[in-house]
Write a protein that holds these residues in place. Structure first.
Motif, PDB file in Angstrom:
ATOM      1  N   GLU A  81       0.867  -1.394  -0.084  1.00 22.52           N
ATOM      2  CA  GLU A  81      -0.067   0.034  -0.012  1.00 22.52           C
ATOM      3  C   GLU A  81       1.034   1.315   0.006  1.00 22.52           C
ATOM      4  OE1 GLU A  81      -3.380   0.432  -0.254  1.00 22.52           O
ATOM      5  OE2 GLU A  81      -2.923  -1.886  -0.698  1.00 22.52           O
ATOM      6  N   VAL A  82       2.045   1.190   0.739  1.00 24.16           N
ATOM      7  CA  VAL A  82       3.068   2.336   0.830  1.00 24.16           C
ATOM      8  C   VAL A  82       3.380   2.744  -0.578  1.00 24.16           C
ATOM      9  CG1 VAL A  82       5.105   3.217   1.533  1.00 24.16           C
ATOM     10  CG2 VAL A  82       3.504   2.159   3.204  1.00 24.16           C
ATOM     11  N   CYS A  83       3.782   1.524  -1.472  1.00 22.39           N
ATOM     12  CA  CYS A  83       4.255   1.698  -2.575  1.00 22.39           C
ATOM     13  C   CYS A  83       3.325   2.432  -3.521  1.00 22.39           C
ATOM     14  CB  CYS A  83       4.381   0.462  -3.372  1.00 22.39           C
ATOM     15  SG  CYS A  83       4.709   0.245  -5.088  1.00 22.39           S
ATOM     16  N   LYS A  84       1.935   2.192  -3.546  1.00 21.43           N
ATOM     17  CA  LYS A  84       0.854   3.088  -4.158  1.00 21.43           C
ATOM     18  C   LYS A  84       0.693   4.460  -3.858  1.00 21.43           C
ATOM     19  CE  LYS A  84      -1.736  -1.399  -4.839  1.00 21.43           C
ATOM     20  NZ  LYS A  84      -2.835  -1.974  -4.502  1.00 21.43           N
ATOM     21  N   MET A  85       0.845   4.739  -2.453  1.00 24.31           N
ATOM     22  CA  MET A  85       0.860   6.035  -2.049  1.00 24.31           C
ATOM     23  C   MET A  85       1.715   6.784  -1.949  1.00 24.31           C
ATOM     24  SD  MET A  85      -1.072   4.658   1.752  1.00 24.31           S
ATOM     25  CE  MET A  85      -1.284   6.170   2.283  1.00 24.31           C
ATOM     26  N   THR A  86       2.773   6.315  -2.437  1.00 23.89           N
ATOM     27  CA  THR A  86       4.039   7.331  -2.784  1.00 23.89           C
ATOM     28  C   THR A  86       4.475   7.381  -4.153  1.00 23.89           C
ATOM     29  OG1 THR A  86       5.515   5.378  -2.046  1.00 23.89           O
ATOM     30  CG2 THR A  86       5.145   7.067  -0.343  1.00 23.89           C
ATOM     31  N   GLY A  87       3.641   6.998  -5.040  1.00 25.64           N
ATOM     32  CA  GLY A  87       3.767   7.411  -6.436  1.00 25.64           C
ATOM     33  C   GLY A  87       4.508   6.540  -7.230  1.00 25.64           C
ATOM     34  N   PHE A  88       5.214   5.245  -6.784  1.00 30.87           N
ATOM     35  CA  PHE A  88       6.013   4.245  -7.585  1.00 30.87           C
ATOM     36  C   PHE A  88       5.118   3.657  -8.416  1.00 30.87           C
ATOM     37  CE2 PHE A  88       8.791   5.253  -3.893  1.00 30.87           C
ATOM     38  CZ  PHE A  88       9.847   5.454  -4.562  1.00 30.87           C
ATOM     39  N   GLU A  89       5.505   3.218  -9.557  1.00 29.31           N
ATOM     40  CA  GLU A  89       4.721   2.624 -10.662  1.00 29.31           C
ATOM     41  C   GLU A  89       4.486   1.034 -10.286  1.00 29.31           C
ATOM     42  OE1 GLU A  89       6.869   2.952 -14.313  1.00 29.31           O
ATOM     43  OE2 GLU A  89       6.687   5.281 -14.366  1.00 29.31           O
ATOM     44  N   ASP A  90       5.502   0.483  -9.622  1.00 32.62           N
ATOM     45  CA  ASP A  90       5.446  -0.890  -9.370  1.00 32.62           C
ATOM     46  C   ASP A  90       6.268  -1.097  -8.076  1.00 32.62           C
ATOM     47  OD1 ASP A  90       8.194  -1.899 -10.245  1.00 32.62           O
ATOM     48  OD2 ASP A  90       7.364  -1.029 -12.138  1.00 32.62           O
ATOM     49  N   TYR A  91       5.939  -2.502  -7.598  1.00 36.09           N
ATOM     50  CA  TYR A  91       6.790  -2.659  -6.223  1.00 36.09           C
ATOM     51  C   TYR A  91       8.135  -2.860  -6.227  1.00 36.09           C
ATOM     52  CZ  TYR A  91       7.383  -4.467  -1.324  1.00 36.09           C
ATOM     53  OH  TYR A  91       7.843  -4.757  -0.169  1.00 36.09           O
TER      54      TYR A  91
END
Length: 278
Positions: free
Chosen positions: A249-259
């Motif tokens: 979820e942090v990945c999505k919330m901080t603007g990264f395209e993928d994990y």
């Protein structure tokens, strides 16, 4: 060559003190930092420009910097003369016993806008040198109460700093050099980390040529635009992970395209994986 004159920690690393000197310093010895703690930097000797976010501070011996855990920073050297400084790193938890509603001891650190009012010039902090001397003397004293004395001396230092800041915060004496356009865009970056932040997006949003902006951003901040955005996203990710938000979820919330990209960037900056950090 970097020589540590003194280094010690209190409370399992919640407080770290380092007094060191570097002979013939050069920029390659010092990378960009973004630490998971607050920092007090006291320059004893040497000639250095210190970059904090989009501000550049030209430091003189006796100057002091206050740096929060949300600010990217690094030194740049203007000569090869020896470079001596004292660094204190501490977590908010280290001071929580002294924090109360009537006197929030970390108010300035917690409320300060990133990249502003970091430098306190020597003429305002000339009396603070005694606190550093006292902490070192307590460390070497081998008294049973030496760690308590170091902690109390540090708290007195923070209180004295708060008094100086309260008196001089609104004067130009505490400012560094800045560029209004870049400062405006940096604020936009801070508020939109979860959105697209490409050079083309900045060009379209602020009507500024992307190539000119890229050059100007590097000149003013010392970081490439891409490097800066990644570091700020990682800083936000660190905050969210501390709140037990799942890494995916942090990945999505901080603007990264993928994990995968998030994982690699996080480990490169912090040295550990997102899961281990949380």
């Amino acid at each position: 060559m970097n020589e540590k004159l003194l280094s010690f920690q209190l409370k399992n690393g919640a407080f770290s003190y380092m007094h060191s000197i570097t002979q013939s310093p050069h920029d390659e010895q010092h990378r960009s930092y973004m630490l998971d703690c607050y920092e007090i930097y006291y320059l004893i000797s040497g000639s250095v420009n210190y970059q904090v976010e989009d501000q550049t501070y030209s430091l003189s011996p006796g100057d002091l910097l206050i740096i929060t855990n949300k600010e990217i920073h690094r030194p740049y050297f203007t000569s090869d003369s020896s470079y001596e400084r004292i660094l204190i790193f501490f977590t908010p938890e280290f001071c929580q016993h002294y924090h109360n509603e009537s006197y929030p001891i970390l108010h300035y650190f917690e409320r300060k806008k990133p990249g502003s009012f970091n430098r306190i010039p020597s003429k305002l902090v000339e009396q603070l040198g005694g606190y550093f001397t006292d902490m070192e003397e307590h460390h070497y004293s081998n008294q049973p109460a030496n760690q308590v004395l170091i902690e109390l001396t540090f708290i007195r230092l923070l209180i004295h700093l708060n008094d100086i800041i309260a008196t001089h915060l609104h004067t130009s004496q505490l400012e560094g050099e800045y560029n209004a356009k870049i400062e405006h865009i940096v604020t936009y970056i801070h508020n939109n980390l979860y959105h697209e932040l490409s050079l083309r997006h900045i060009e379209d949003t602020f009507f500024i040529n992307r190539y000119y902006f890229s050059h100007l951003f590097k000149k003013v901040t010392g970081y490439s635009f891409k490097q800066y955005v990644i570091h700020k996203r990682i800083a936000k990710a660190m905050e969210l992970l501390k709140l037990s938000v799942p890494p995916t979820e942090v990945c999505k919330m901080t603007g990264f395209e993928d994990y995968s990209n998030f994982y690699k960037a996080f480990k490169r900056v912090t040295g550990v994986s997102p899961a281990r950090y949380s």
